[in-house]
Design a protein around this motif. Structure first.
Motif, short mmCIF file in Angstrom:
data_model
loop_
_atom_site.label_atom_id
_atom_site.label_comp_id
_atom_site.label_asym_id
_atom_site.label_seq_id
_atom_site.Cartn_x
_atom_site.Cartn_y
_atom_site.Cartn_z
N LEU A 51 20.17 -37.43 -8.81
CA LEU A 51 20.54 -37.16 -7.41
C LEU A 51 20.99 -35.72 -7.20
O LEU A 51 20.75 -35.14 -6.14
N GLY A 52 21.63 -35.15 -8.18
CA GLY A 52 22.12 -33.78 -8.03
C GLY A 52 22.68 -33.26 -9.34
O GLY A 52 23.14 -34.02 -10.19
N ALA A 53 22.63 -31.95 -9.49
CA ALA A 53 23.19 -31.28 -10.66
C ALA A 53 24.13 -30.19 -10.19
O ALA A 53 23.79 -29.39 -9.31
N PHE A 54 25.35 -30.14 -10.77
CA PHE A 54 26.39 -29.22 -10.31
C PHE A 54 26.89 -28.40 -11.51
O PHE A 54 27.67 -28.90 -12.32
N PRO A 55 26.45 -27.16 -11.64
CA PRO A 55 26.93 -26.31 -12.75
C PRO A 55 28.38 -25.93 -12.55
O PRO A 55 28.89 -25.84 -11.42
N THR A 56 29.09 -25.70 -13.66
CA THR A 56 30.53 -25.45 -13.62
C THR A 56 30.91 -24.05 -14.06
O THR A 56 32.04 -23.82 -14.49
N LYS A 57 29.97 -23.11 -13.99
CA LYS A 57 30.25 -21.71 -14.34
C LYS A 57 30.72 -21.58 -15.80
O LYS A 57 31.80 -21.07 -16.08
N SER A 58 29.91 -22.09 -16.70
CA SER A 58 30.13 -21.94 -18.15
C SER A 58 31.38 -22.64 -18.63
O SER A 58 31.99 -22.23 -19.63
N ILE A 59 31.81 -23.70 -17.96
CA ILE A 59 32.96 -24.49 -18.41
C ILE A 59 32.44 -25.83 -18.93
O ILE A 59 31.91 -26.63 -18.14
N PRO A 60 32.54 -26.13 -20.21
CA PRO A 60 32.10 -27.44 -20.72
C PRO A 60 32.88 -28.58 -20.08
O PRO A 60 34.10 -28.48 -19.84
N VAL A 61 32.19 -29.66 -19.79
CA VAL A 61 32.80 -30.82 -19.15
C VAL A 61 33.21 -31.82 -20.23
O VAL A 61 32.36 -32.32 -20.98
#
Length: 588
Positions: free
Chosen positions: A561-571
């Motif tokens: 449905l969607g992909a949201f990058p976190t600015k090089s912060i591992p989740v």
């Protein structure tokens, strides 16, 4: 002779006016002013002289039903409506009828029985044409005293309810001028307590109830056993259209959640885990330096607590005076975060209990610790594993929690016992993750042997073996309805299992690195995943397999449905709240 208070007041004002050099003519005119007014007259003058709206049009005093006044007010009001506003007969009755009924009721309530019956017989003939009004009149003819009025349910219902009368702006202004000109206190009070005037925005030449059905409904007697007939008109076409729209919304793609991402800046200690409490009040983090930190997500700070006798404090006789000074300084301190110390190795996981009053942590030092959040200290130490404890999870029911370790086992614990209640043995490599089923009767574990197992809490036996991963399984998540289990790890694939038959339900592709976190939304239709590729991906679980195969490409599954990058912060943490907010955490 002693002067009265009014004469003394008049003399004082006269002297003041003379000092201000007012002329004698002005003074003589002021002498003719009324210095004393009755309270009803002052209330009427204040109400009618100010700006009148449909909310504050009338005074709030009680009705004083005098026979002569009632007759005059009603006759004058009827003549005004008929001659000045030129209402039609139906509109005239709609406004006059409630005024007529309430004036008659007030006459009987104030003991004017003869005058009330005379008033009723003189004016009731003009309301005999309407069936509903005729029914109310028939009830009124049976009344002869206040006791009869109280015992009559229909009259009481009519008295307690308010009429909604719509009136155009010009006629409303005419009615306003009429109330101002003459002594209409009785009419003012009746309209205030029993009729609600609503100014219409359109210019239709009608003054009556807003809806005839509303009039009939409000005149019906209200009792616990009688439900008014709303007379709803069935619209089959509109109803079918509404059902079709609801079905399309349910069958359509789910809405994307709002994402709240907690970034741990300057985490030089090395963030290993994060979690939020069930009530949304706290955020915890476990670090490589063996410390656990707590933050408040609600307004306010932590009050400093004296933990000088806690397990993380070591006292020497030489530092006795310094310890006392530090205790005095900390009495009134408030801090943004609390540091909990007790472990001697990396803290790999932290989970809040179901009531959000305690925090459980597991560590490389082979122990599990229970922390009291209010006292900010370690309460219990649990020992049972022989190697580092990688993960833990708390039960939604009771005080149970489960752990998994490098010793290839998972264990079931109770917070009231310092030893394990069950041991789940069967994996042939490290058990890296563990999760409770929503009903807390089962526990799922993921291992380095590339399998997922489900265990019965009652007897500790394996009830499901789910193979298929190509590398270690590092994350698990149950759907809230208890029918699906999601697993992911180093192979960068998210697998969703149907627990009813133990078969693979879906497989999602799209991540480019190890997956550390999974979470279902509240209605089990959306799955979120995140990991080392610094991206949160949202998957639709309701898409059919056929559409998945036809629309998928070589990189991402069609269910994405969607992909949201976190600015090089591992989740490293994901959690759906009840309001479709996805909480996530990671360290820079």
């Amino acid at each position: 002779m002693k002067r009265s208070k009014s004469e003394h007041l008049h003399s004082t004002i006269t002297q003041y006016l003379r000092k201000r050099q007012y002329s004698e003519s002005e003074t003589s005119q002021k002498k003719e002013c009324r210095w004393i007014q009755q309270l009803p007259g002052m209330a009427l003058k204040g109400s009618t002289s100010g700006d009148i709206t449909q909310d504050n049009i009338l005074s709030f005093s009680s009705i004083n039903g005098e026979a002569a006044v009632c007759e005059q007010v009603f006759s004058r009001f009827r003549t005004f409506l008929h001659e000045k506003i030129s209402l039609q007969s139906t509109d005239l009755q709609n406004l006059l009828f409630p005024v007529f009924v309430h004036i008659y009721i007030e006459l009987l309530s104030n003991g004017h029985k003869a005058a009330g019956h005379k008033f009723f017989s003189r004016h009731c003939s003009q309301f005999r044409t309407d069936a509903e009004q005729q029914r109310i009149l028939d009830q009124l003819t049976k009344l002869s005293s206040k006791a009869d009025m109280i015992s009559c349910k229909e009259v009481q219902a009519f008295k307690d309810m308010k009429y909604m009368v719509s009136v155009t702006k010009d006629r409303y202004e005419s009615l306003q001028r009429f109330i101002k000109t003459d002594d209409n206190m009785m009419l003012l009070q009746v309209l205030n307590q029993h009729i609600q005037l609503q100014v219409k925005t359109d210019t239709r030449p009608s003054l009556g109830l807003q809806d005839e059905k509303l009039e009939h409904r409000q005149q019906q007697p209200i009792s616990p056993a009688v439900i008014p007939d709303n007379k709803v008109v069935q619209d089959d076409l509109g109803l079918s259209s509404l059902k079709q729209i609801i079905k399309e919304v349910k069958d359509g793609p789910p809405g994307l959640p709002s994402i709240c991402f907690y970034s741990f800046l300057n985490a030089y200690q090395g963030l290993c885990c994060a979690s939020t409490s069930t009530n949304g009040a706290y955020l915890s983090g476990g670090f490589e330096d063996s410390s656990v930190r707590l933050w408040k997500l609600t307004p306010g700070l932590f009050l400093a607590v004296d933990n000088s006798d806690g397990p993380s404090a070591i006292h020497l006789a030489a530092n006795y005076l310094k310890v006392l000074e530090d205790a005095e300084d900390k009495k009134c301190e408030e801090t943004e975060s609390v540091i909990l110390k007790g472990h001697t190795g990396c803290v790999y996981q932290a989970r809040f209990t179901w009531d959000s009053q305690f925090l459980l942590t597991c560590s490389d030092d082979t122990t599990v610790r229970l922390w009291n959040i209010e006292k900010q200290t370690n309460a219990v130490v649990y020992r049972g594993h022989n190697y580092p404890v990688w993960d833990l999870d708390t039960s939604a029911f009771g005080d149970y929690f489960a752990t998994c370790s490098h010793d290839q086992t998972a264990k079931l614990w109770s917070t009231e016992r310092t030893y394990p209640l069950r041991s789940f043995v069967g994996h042939t490599y490290d058990v890296d993750c563990v999760r409770f089923h929503p009903n807390s009767n089962y526990v799922a574990t993921g291992s380095g042997d590339k399998t997922v197992r489900m265990w019965s809490v009652q007897d500790g036996k394996s009830v499901r073996l789910l193979p298929g991963h190509k590398s270690s399984v590092l994350s698990l998540a149950f759907s809230p309805n208890g029918m699906l289990l999601a697993s992911a790890g180093e192979d960068r694939r998210v697998r969703v299992w149907d627990l009813r038959n133990g078969q693979l339900f879906k497989e999602f592709r799209g991540h480019t690195d190890t997956i550390y976190a999974l979470s279902f939304n509240q209605n089990s239709s959306v799955l979120a995943s995140g990991g080392l590729d610094s991206c949160i991906r949202i998957w639709d679980l309701r898409k059919s397999a056929g559409s998945s195969l036809s629309a998928s490409d070589n990189h991402n599954s069609a269910e994405l449905l969607g992909a949201f990058p976190t600015k090089s912060i591992p989740v490293i943490y994901l959690n759906f709240t009840t309001h479709n907010v996805l909480q996530a955490a990671g360290a820079v």
